[in-house]
Design an enzyme around this catalytic site. Sequence first.
Site, PDB file in Angstrom:
ATOM      1  N   TYR A  90      65.901 -11.864  44.712  1.00  0.00           N
ATOM      2  CA  TYR A  90      66.427 -11.263  45.871  1.00  0.00           C
ATOM      3  C   TYR A  90      65.313 -10.208  46.440  1.00  0.00           C
ATOM      4  O   TYR A  90      64.101 -10.172  46.069  1.00  0.00           O
ATOM      5  CB  TYR A  90      67.697 -10.818  45.301  1.00  0.00           C
ATOM      6  CG  TYR A  90      68.727 -11.691  45.091  1.00  0.00           C
ATOM      7  CD1 TYR A  90      69.167 -12.570  45.958  1.00  0.00           C
ATOM      8  CD2 TYR A  90      69.206 -11.979  43.945  1.00  0.00           C
ATOM      9  CE1 TYR A  90      70.118 -13.456  45.404  1.00  0.00           C
ATOM     10  CE2 TYR A  90      69.966 -12.748  43.222  1.00  0.00           C
ATOM     11  CZ  TYR A  90      70.487 -13.791  44.316  1.00  0.00           C
ATOM     12  OH  TYR A  90      71.378 -14.593  43.969  1.00  0.00           O
TER      13      TYR A  90
ATOM     14  N   GLY B 229      71.873 -15.278  27.558  1.00  0.00           N
ATOM     15  CA  GLY B 229      72.435 -16.311  26.634  1.00  0.00           C
ATOM     16  C   GLY B 229      72.443 -15.839  25.105  1.00  0.00           C
ATOM     17  O   GLY B 229      72.506 -16.788  24.414  1.00  0.00           O
TER      18      GLY B 229
ATOM     19  N   ALA C 152      76.939  -7.953  41.883  1.00  0.00           N
ATOM     20  CA  ALA C 152      76.094  -7.436  42.899  1.00  0.00           C
ATOM     21  C   ALA C 152      76.807  -7.088  44.151  1.00  0.00           C
ATOM     22  O   ALA C 152      77.611  -7.946  44.582  1.00  0.00           O
ATOM     23  CB  ALA C 152      74.855  -8.669  43.138  1.00  0.00           C
TER      24      ALA C 152
END
Length: 375
Positions: free
Chosen positions: A176, A294, A61
Amino acid sequence: MDNSSRLFSPLRLGKCQLRHRVAMSPLTRFRADDLSVQMPFAKEYYAQRASVPGTFLVSEATSISRESVGFSNVPGIWNAEQVRAWKEIADDVHCKGSFLFLQLWATGRSATPERLQSGDFDFASSSAVPMEPGGAVPRELTEEDIHDLIARFAEAARRAIDAGMDGIELHAANGYLIDQFTQASCNQRTDRWGGSIENRARFAIEVTRSVVAAVGADRVGVKLSPWGKIQGMGTMQDLVPQFQYLVSELRDMGLAYLRLSNSRWIDGVPQEEEDNSIYVHTWGASRPVLLEGGYDPISAQKEADIRFNGYDAVIAFGRFFISNPDLPFRIKAGVDLQKYNRDTFYTPISEKGYIDYPFSTAFLEEHSSKASLKL
């Protein structure tokens, strides 16, 4: 692994012709300097993970402006020095025959308040709602603030292309700033930017439209985490309809791809994965969908070959790409994966745990053999 697996079939993603469907997820590593410029050794980090030709990588990011920097030692893309550093990275990735999108973010209330105050910047979000009870209360963004942020995302996207990137990914996930508008657990506005499913989705949609206008739809991807429960997210009542609406609106823009992420860990505690298939079906089969959360080689193959066989699914890896720079090769060749060391995931400005994971012997032997044939 069976070479007939869809994981190793080619795919067109925007302007990129991928040779396989094992992608590298965006991974915050805190290796930029104190001015948000990538360190020289970041070139080696990305080039290592681009070493299997035709690999799709998305950067960590990257802050769109000085005002949006919520943490120390994360990279930015608002000035010439940052653009120059990123261009060297993009050039090295392209020399390996692979592709790189730059992930753009603004942190909102997820920022460290002290970090913003040190630069005399506002701690702000969609609403004056703290991330956790008793936490710092952000200032509610004004209409003018919102339009300024939308413009800054577009400016950052243009600079990313100037830096040689193949495209950009909007970080609209994980609590975010964009996610803070999308979800009612944070967004308690009653104006055109909140109060309904359509209004809460408006900021994400307008930011996406602005970057599409700036660089083209085939250079834009969007990351969402509908089930993510980190940073105060994932608790709203109309979660599924909210994200179904947003995904359907993004789908109609002709983007390069949609990324759907599941939060595997929260505060060190493993989480049960929710089912993203409802959003995959909403997105449809006409453009790629990146899935992350994952995966290991076996579960990745099942997703690509069985569960989402009728879709252009790309499986993105994070932790295993940290510890296995030749990950696509290892998966295809059935080479054991190296374990990762969590202690070095977020070590500021350190090469340890960043560029010192070795390539497999099998990869090095094949690479050496091909190099010899070219001589």
